[in-house]
Write a protein that holds these residues in place. Sequence first.
Motif, short mmCIF file in Angstrom:
data_model
loop_
_atom_site.label_atom_id
_atom_site.label_comp_id
_atom_site.label_asym_id
_atom_site.label_seq_id
_atom_site.Cartn_x
_atom_site.Cartn_y
_atom_site.Cartn_z
N PRO A 24 -7.47 2.01 11.28
CA PRO A 24 -8.11 0.76 11.70
C PRO A 24 -8.53 -0.13 10.53
CG PRO A 24 -8.96 2.59 12.99
CD PRO A 24 -8.14 3.19 11.89
N ARG A 25 -8.84 0.47 9.40
CA ARG A 25 -9.20 -0.31 8.22
C ARG A 25 -7.97 -0.80 7.46
NH1 ARG A 25 -11.35 3.48 5.79
NH2 ARG A 25 -9.98 3.83 4.04
N ILE A 26 -6.89 0.00 7.47
CA ILE A 26 -5.68 -0.34 6.71
C ILE A 26 -4.80 -1.33 7.45
CG2 ILE A 26 -3.51 0.62 5.82
CD1 ILE A 26 -5.03 3.22 5.28
N ARG A 27 -4.68 -1.17 8.77
CA ARG A 27 -3.70 -1.96 9.52
C ARG A 27 -3.87 -3.47 9.36
NH1 ARG A 27 -0.60 -4.83 11.05
NH2 ARG A 27 0.80 -4.76 12.85
N PRO A 28 -5.08 -4.02 9.31
CA PRO A 28 -5.20 -5.47 9.14
C PRO A 28 -4.67 -5.99 7.80
CG PRO A 28 -7.23 -4.57 10.04
CD PRO A 28 -6.39 -3.41 9.61
N LEU A 29 -4.48 -5.13 6.82
CA LEU A 29 -3.97 -5.54 5.52
C LEU A 29 -2.45 -5.65 5.51
CD1 LEU A 29 -6.15 -3.28 3.18
CD2 LEU A 29 -6.70 -5.52 4.13
N LEU A 35 0.82 -1.22 0.00
CA LEU A 35 0.00 0.00 0.00
C LEU A 35 0.85 1.27 0.00
CD1 LEU A 35 -2.77 -1.07 2.54
CD2 LEU A 35 -2.96 -0.99 0.05
N THR A 36 2.05 1.19 -0.52
CA THR A 36 3.07 2.27 -0.54
C THR A 36 3.51 2.69 0.86
OG1 THR A 36 1.59 4.21 -0.61
CG2 THR A 36 2.15 3.19 -2.71
N ILE A 37 3.20 1.89 1.87
CA ILE A 37 3.57 2.23 3.25
C ILE A 37 4.86 1.51 3.59
CG2 ILE A 37 2.89 2.08 5.68
CD1 ILE A 37 -0.03 2.15 4.70
N GLY A 38 5.91 2.26 3.82
CA GLY A 38 7.19 1.63 4.17
C GLY A 38 8.33 2.30 3.44
N THR A 54 1.54 -6.39 7.36
CA THR A 54 2.30 -7.15 8.34
C THR A 54 2.86 -6.18 9.39
OG1 THR A 54 4.40 -6.90 7.17
CG2 THR A 54 2.99 -8.77 6.53
N ASP A 55 3.42 -6.72 10.46
CA ASP A 55 4.04 -5.86 11.48
C ASP A 55 5.16 -5.04 10.86
OD1 ASP A 55 2.31 -6.83 13.36
OD2 ASP A 55 3.77 -8.20 14.28
N ASP A 56 5.95 -5.67 9.97
CA ASP A 56 7.07 -4.96 9.35
C ASP A 56 6.57 -3.84 8.44
OD1 ASP A 56 8.97 -6.44 10.64
OD2 ASP A 56 9.43 -7.74 8.94
N SER A 57 5.56 -4.13 7.61
CA SER A 57 5.11 -3.10 6.67
C SER A 57 4.32 -1.98 7.37
CB SER A 57 4.29 -3.72 5.54
OG SER A 57 3.15 -4.38 6.02
N ALA A 58 3.76 -2.28 8.53
CA ALA A 58 3.02 -1.25 9.27
C ALA A 58 3.95 -0.33 10.06
CB ALA A 58 2.03 -1.90 10.23
N ARG A 59 5.17 -0.78 10.27
CA ARG A 59 6.06 -0.06 11.19
C ARG A 59 6.33 1.37 10.76
NH1 ARG A 59 9.38 -0.47 15.33
NH2 ARG A 59 11.44 0.49 15.30
N HIS A 60 6.51 1.60 9.46
CA HIS A 60 6.82 2.94 8.97
C HIS A 60 5.72 3.93 9.36
CE1 HIS A 60 7.37 6.18 5.99
NE2 HIS A 60 8.65 5.84 6.00
N MET A 61 4.46 3.54 9.11
CA MET A 61 3.36 4.45 9.45
C MET A 61 3.17 4.55 10.95
SD MET A 61 1.17 6.68 8.73
CE MET A 61 1.52 6.69 6.97
N GLU A 62 3.38 3.47 11.68
CA GLU A 62 3.25 3.53 13.14
C GLU A 62 4.27 4.49 13.73
OE1 GLU A 62 1.29 -0.88 13.95
OE2 GLU A 62 3.47 -0.62 14.03
N LEU A 63 5.48 4.49 13.20
CA LEU A 63 6.48 5.46 13.66
C LEU A 63 6.07 6.88 13.29
CD1 LEU A 63 9.79 3.55 12.84
CD2 LEU A 63 8.90 4.07 15.11
N SER A 64 5.48 7.04 12.11
CA SER A 64 5.00 8.37 11.71
C SER A 64 3.91 8.86 12.65
CB SER A 64 4.46 8.32 10.28
OG SER A 64 5.48 8.02 9.36
N LEU A 65 2.98 7.97 12.98
CA LEU A 65 1.89 8.35 13.87
C LEU A 65 2.38 8.65 15.28
CD1 LEU A 65 -0.68 5.68 12.64
CD2 LEU A 65 -0.93 8.15 12.39
#
Length: 460
Positions: free
Chosen positions: A321-326, A125-128, A328-339
């Motif tokens: 909440p809608r995007i996160r289940p799509l 999803l271009t996140i990372g 992995t922990d690794d691919s979500a990390r970039h946005m979680e750090l941004s948030l």
Amino acid sequence: MWKMRATEVASAVRSGRISAAEVVEAHLERIAAVNPAVNAVTALLAGSARSAAADLDRRRAAGEEPGPLAGVAFTVKENIDIAGVPTTHGVPRFRDNVADADAPPVARLRAAGAIPIGHTNMPDLTIGGSTRSQLFGETVNPWGTIRDPGATSGGDGAAVAAGMAAIGLGNDSGGSVRGPALCCGVTALNPSYGRFPMEHRVGGRDPALASQLFPKDGPIARSVGDLRAAFEVLAGTDSRDPRAVPAPLDGPAPTGPVRVAVTADPGGLGVDPRVRAEIERAAGVLSDAGYAVEERDVPALPEALHCYGKLITTEFGLSWPRIRPLLTDDSARHMELSLRRQPPVSLPDYVRATADRHRITSDWLRFLAHYPLVLGPVSTEPPGDVDGQPDEEQFLRFALAARLCTVTSFVGVPAVAVPTGVSGGVPMGVQVIGRPFREDLCLTAAGAIEAALGTLTPVG
């Protein structure tokens, strides 16, 4: 033929010296040879590419105009629609998301005679920060000295650098075509807001304000001349995108030496000496070419970075909440750090941020009225790799290194990334930024740098 520039291919096909079918076969053979190691092309469009080439050759033989990019093979990032092909965004959720029609830039390239030869890899999803997806794994830089092909359009950067396509179509909301250009030793254009028509719906949802303003589709190529040829085809309007305007390709000719503001260390936050040396080298080239070069920092950089973060994370926070289940922990990390770095803000603060963007953009336009061009780094750190997932400190460092990409996406001005040489086996480069809808000035200056310093690709 895979080593030829796009303009050379088109000229040869238009004249009949080579056929589009031969061009496609040469690129399919090249993909078969190098893609197993690079892993840039995710969906090979061999059948449709051969069919399109045969049709183009028939039409040319019958006397029809084959188009300015006749026979040129191009790749397309996994989040841009190609008719009849899944637009997967790199995640299982969209594995079977077959596009009904070409996205506007794909349609424009196809109408110009270019032939889509494959989709290319991107992060989920271009996140990372790295070109790695759940569906297709990791793309590797074809230079071999570093693994990272740079940012979310790294699949296209790697494909173009390795000769798998003459042009790549990616997108950039803070460096994602310019980063691959830097890391892979190629060129890229991040256009003005409203210059190219685009289609960025995901799952049928229209984009919110920040996603309307910042991401822009843009071409990647091995030379500035090819970049200009792609620009001339991609510019224009489309009924599917109300943002695109019919601006002329070229503005008024300069009446004297074009002033260039040179900023090696935007905002004074630090720059690697190797990067500074490349900026100084490029500045010397422009000075020798007759440009009026002056060291000058860009306006409102801290405020722009802060405002950009507010708009992005507030909108992502609503849909997270809608995007996160799509992911992995690794691919979500970039946005979680941004948030974590910039939490979503309240509605009043968000509205104030939209007003702040208006003011900051005005500051930039006043600056560019005096300095039509800005020369600076794509990143204030040279291309390199990180072992494993970056921690919060590393994440902040990388984000700040690309700050000039972020702020120029924020205010919607065009920029061209161009290579300048090789340091320690790693490609180096700069970017040339301009006034809105003055891509012509950016491309001309980048062309002067390329003429003096040469091209670096294809490699491998």
